[in-house]
Design an enzyme around this catalytic site. Structure first.
Site, PDB file in Angstrom:
ATOM      1  N   GLU A   5       8.804  -1.337 -15.561  1.00 22.16           N
ATOM      2  CA  GLU A   5       9.555  -0.956 -14.366  1.00 22.16           C
ATOM      3  C   GLU A   5       9.740  -2.140 -13.413  1.00 22.16           C
ATOM      4  OE1 GLU A   5       7.467   2.542 -12.890  1.00 22.16           O
ATOM      5  OE2 GLU A   5       8.612   3.810 -14.252  1.00 22.16           O
ATOM      6  N   ASP A  61       5.817  10.343 -19.111  1.00 24.58           N
ATOM      7  CA  ASP A  61       5.388  10.058 -17.744  1.00 24.58           C
ATOM      8  C   ASP A  61       4.903  11.295 -16.995  1.00 24.58           C
ATOM      9  OD1 ASP A  61       4.912   8.840 -15.390  1.00 24.58           O
ATOM     10  OD2 ASP A  61       7.001   8.411 -14.897  1.00 24.58           O
ATOM     11  N   GLU A  94       2.959  14.354  -8.678  1.00 21.31           N
ATOM     12  CA  GLU A  94       4.301  13.772  -8.648  1.00 21.31           C
ATOM     13  C   GLU A  94       5.337  14.713  -9.255  1.00 21.31           C
ATOM     14  OE1 GLU A  94       4.602   9.974 -10.628  1.00 21.31           O
ATOM     15  OE2 GLU A  94       6.748   9.808 -10.247  1.00 21.31           O
TER      16      GLU A  94
HETATM   17  O1  GCW Z   1       6.267   7.722 -13.032  1.00 21.38           O
HETATM   18  C1  GCW Z   1       6.249   6.495 -12.513  1.00 21.38           C
HETATM   19  C2  GCW Z   1       6.142   6.691 -11.048  1.00 21.38           C
HETATM   20  C3  GCW Z   1       5.996   5.372 -10.373  1.00 21.38           C
HETATM   21  C4  GCW Z   1       4.754   4.702 -10.942  1.00 21.38           C
HETATM   22  C5  GCW Z   1       4.898   4.554 -12.448  1.00 21.38           C
HETATM   23  C6  GCW Z   1       3.657   3.978 -13.079  1.00 21.38           C
HETATM   24  C7  GCW Z   1       3.251   3.229  -9.847  1.00 21.38           C
HETATM   25  O2  GCW Z   1       7.278   7.370 -10.581  1.00 21.38           O
HETATM   26  O3  GCW Z   1       5.874   5.599  -9.016  1.00 21.38           O
HETATM   27  O4  GCW Z   1       4.514   3.459 -10.342  1.00 21.38           O
HETATM   28  O5  GCW Z   1       5.113   5.805 -13.005  1.00 21.38           O
HETATM   29  O6  GCW Z   1       2.846   4.747 -13.543  1.00 21.38           O
HETATM   30  O7  GCW Z   1       3.528   2.770 -13.110  1.00 21.38           O
END
Ligand code: GCW
Length: 694
Positions: A287, A361, A389
């Site tokens: 990311e 995720d 989340e």
């Molecule tokens: O799902 C995503 C989240 C991000 C997070 C990422 C991760 C810390 O939306 O906010 O970043 O996973 O786990 O690295």
């Protein structure tokens, strides 16, 4: 119902499960009093002192009398003796390093541990026995942690914000530290120690290099000082490009000698400031975060460089496996497995690779990550997300133990039947040299720590399972409710039942039958129509693949073939739509709208049934909660009631968004007895748009 009279007028939730309110039952109190005249310890180790003080404070509250802490009781009976073993003993055999044993003889309770930490955990276990009104006269309890590193990961930023945090701002007040040490830090440590959590990563994995400066290391050291007497070590997330941005080097290439030297010096500095520093956590090449691949190196190159820097010290490198590239043709499901399995055997002994429970995720329901079982030569740790989340932030009531357990109990079949994910994570199956389990924390600066009062149970459940993954979701919920909400048995039963059903209810109105929704738009609101983003795997349509033929992501051999990443026993069950468990169906299959499912209903009818019953079940949750009103503190009761009302409204929103959107592909009416939504898709979208406004 008995016992409300003693409930405090208003409970702000600050005390979590460590309430220590007076036990109403006088006979119970008397029974406990017989063996709690004093707490005895030998020596003055900070951790034993924490144990003794916790017992003294806890018992004073529970029994309504003061319990002195004394040095070395000798032959005196009638109290609690903290027995930290100094040499071999009959009990040594039974105990792991941090384990404890609690026994009782002549009205004297002995808490034995091989280490101070073991005794500390035993002290909390004894308190838990009394908080849950268990007999202690003939207590004989031995418990050892199944996993070595039991940690919280805070996604807390330097500015006090918390990524995916829904309970206020960060607990850590960086601008006040190191001089002002908020008393709350100690209560945080107590809560964690009561569960056996022994490590905490205090900063976000999307890390700021600021934490590697001496200025900030001293702030972190002040936290470490508070946590140390509770057996908790601090860890830091690492910004991989720090040698460049902070060190002024031309590169952060992990094979560059100067870079290696920079990290070695940095780690040395850290240990000078924090002698018992736990280690480094790294999110790299994920990311947009920098990492070794920026220099054509592998994750193993990056991790091993840090491991080398850590070599002189008792600390670890935790490298996250949460990676996926913006490849329009790829299946994100497969990414971590593709990138990491070729590196099995290449990681240094000091490295733990931390894997999210599912391949994508933290979705409301995911199959287990196919990395579990496929890296026998690398210590794999588990990463769960406690903060909600994708589970309704801090407004929806979702008890997560069943989610954690579903993954831990899943059978990978790597070494035949019974090769559960838990046995991989605890290190027993592949004989890992280290074992780890982490939970992304849900605690913040809000007075009750977690926003939703019931979300405290998720912190609690994570900690309990990190210690012992064989505990049942139900047993954990019962403990937590008894310690936190009420001693009234019928009310406890009702709340536990509500908690146990809550996750399935959420999944039903949110992402039933294996739908998922990890897109980047609004994490909060339904947005299944979202089809535009900087990358395809940040859209909703990428995941659900709705079209006129059907719904779901084909991950069989005719599709992305992600299923090939699992063992044949798992794959065979999941690749056949007839045998694939319904909760995972759309994870693996593109199913025709009129396909009849094992329930006897067509896909479309089953989806509607789930969305409607899910949303309706929130009403049931409200009714159940209303029933326990007399047994729960009024402030907490009102708080949860109000959040349930929000949850109810939003559950209908999720339902309407999905069914109206999917209906445009399925082209079928909402089946009886369900009523079609009383708003249009456009109206639902407009509501979501509100949450897209800046
Ligand atoms: O799902 C995503 C989240 C991000 C997070 C990422 C991760 C810390 O939306 O906010 O970043 O996973 O786990 O690295």
């Amino acid at each position: 119902m008995k016992g409300f009279a003693q409930t405090p007028v208003s409970d702000d939730g600050y005390r979590l499960w460590l309430k220590y309110d007076l036990i109403n039952d006088a006979a119970k109190r008397q029974a406990y009093t017989r063996s709690t005249q004093f707490v005895s310890l030998t020596g003055n180790s900070p951790m034993l002192k924490s144990a003794a003080n916790e017992l003294s404070t806890g018992l004073q509250g529970l029994l309504g009398k003061s319990v002195p802490v004394i040095q070395n009781a000798g032959n005196r009976t009638g109290g609690i003796v903290l027995n930290r073993l100094t040499g071999p003993d009959a009990d040594s055999q039974l105990l792991a390093k941090e384990g404890y044993r609690i026994t009782s003889k002549n009205n004297t309770i002995t808490i034995t541990g091989k280490t101070d930490a073991g005794v500390l955990y035993g002290a909390f276990a004894l308190l838990r026995q009394m908080q849950t009104l268990q007999p202690v006269e003939a207590i004989s309890l031995t418990s050892n942690p199944k996993v070595q590193f039991r940690m919280l990961n805070h996604w807390d930023n330097v500015d006090g914000s918390v990524e995916r945090g829904y309970a206020g701002s960060s607990l850590w007040k960086w601008y006040e530290l190191p001089e002002r040490v908020d008393p709350r830090y100690r209560d945080y440590a107590r809560a964690n120690a009561s569960l056996g959590i022994n490590g905490t990563v205090v900063n976000n994995v999307n890390a700021s290099a600021r934490f590697m400066t001496a200025e900030y290391l001293h702030k972190v050291a002040a936290l470490a000082d508070v946590f140390r007497p509770y057996g908790i070590r601090v860890y830091l997330s690492v910004y991989f490009a720090a040698p460049k941005t902070l060190g002024g080097l031309k590169t952060s290439d992990p094979l560059d000698p100067q870079v290696r030297r920079w990290w070695a010096d940095k780690v040395k500095e850290i240990y000078q400031i924090i002698p018992d520093f736990g280690g480094l956590l790294v999110k790299a090449n994920s990311e947009g975060e920098p990492g070794p691949q920026d220099y054509g190196r592998t994750h193993a190159d990056g991790a091993n460089m840090l491991a080398e820097a850590m070599k002189p010290y008792d600390g670890v490198v935790i490298w996250r496996a949460f990676v996926y590239k913006a490849d329009p043709k790829a299946d994100r499901f497969k990414a971590a497995h593709e990138e990491f399995t070729p590196l099995d055997g290449q990681f240094d002994k000091k490295v733990i690779v931390q894997v999210k429970n599912g391949p994508i995720d933290f979705q409301p329901r995911e199959p287990f990550s196919p990395l579990f079982g496929n890296m026998p030569k690398t210590s794999l740790g588990m990463e769960f997300q406690i903060t909600q989340e994708y589970l309704g932030f801090a407004t929806h009531l979702v008890y997560e133990a069943p989610l954690f357990k579903e993954c831990l109990d899943a059978d990978t079949y790597v070494n035949g039947k019974g090769s559960t994910v838990a046995k991989i994570v605890d290190g027993s199956l592949h004989r890992y040299s280290m074992s780890a389990i982490a939970g992304v924390a849900n605690a913040g600066s809000i007075r009750n720590w977690t926003g939703h009062p019931i979300a405290q149970a998720n912190w609690y459940a994570f900690g309990r399972l990190a210690w012992d993954h064989t505990l049942s979701s139900e047993a954990i919920a019962r403990e937590w409710v008894t310690m936190t909400l009420t001693h009234n048995p019928p009310a406890t039963k009702r709340i536990v039942n509500l908690m146990l059903k809550s996750r399935d209810i959420y999944v039903d109105y949110n992402t039933p039958l294996g739908l998922s929704r990890p897109w980047s738009g609004v994490h909060f609101a339904p947005e299944p129509w979202q089809n535009r983003s900087s990358r395809p795997d940040w859209t909703a349509v990428y995941y659900h693949r709705a079209d006129s033929a059907g719904l779901g992501f084909d991950r069989t051999a005719t599709g992305s073939n992600a299923l090939a990443q699992y063992r044949p026993e798992v794959r065979r069950t999941w690749e056949n739509p007839q045998t694939c468990p319904l909760p995972y169906l759309l994870w693996f299959h593109h199913v025709p709208w009129n396909q009849q499912l094992t329930t006897g209903r067509t896909l479309w009818n089953e989806l509607c049934t789930r969305f409607y019953t899910g949303a309706d079940s929130v009403r049931w949750m409200q009714q159940e909660w209303a029933q326990v009103k007399p047994a729960v503190d009024p402030a907490i009761h009102a708080d949860v009631s109000a959040r349930l009302a929000t949850q109810q409204r939003e559950a209908v929103w999720w339902r309407d968004a999905w069914v109206l959107y999917l209906q445009s592909y399925a082209k079928q009416p909402i089946p009886a007895p369900y009523k079609k939504p009383d708003r249009t898709l456009e109206e639902v979208k407009r509501l979501t748009d509100v949450y897209l406004l800046r």
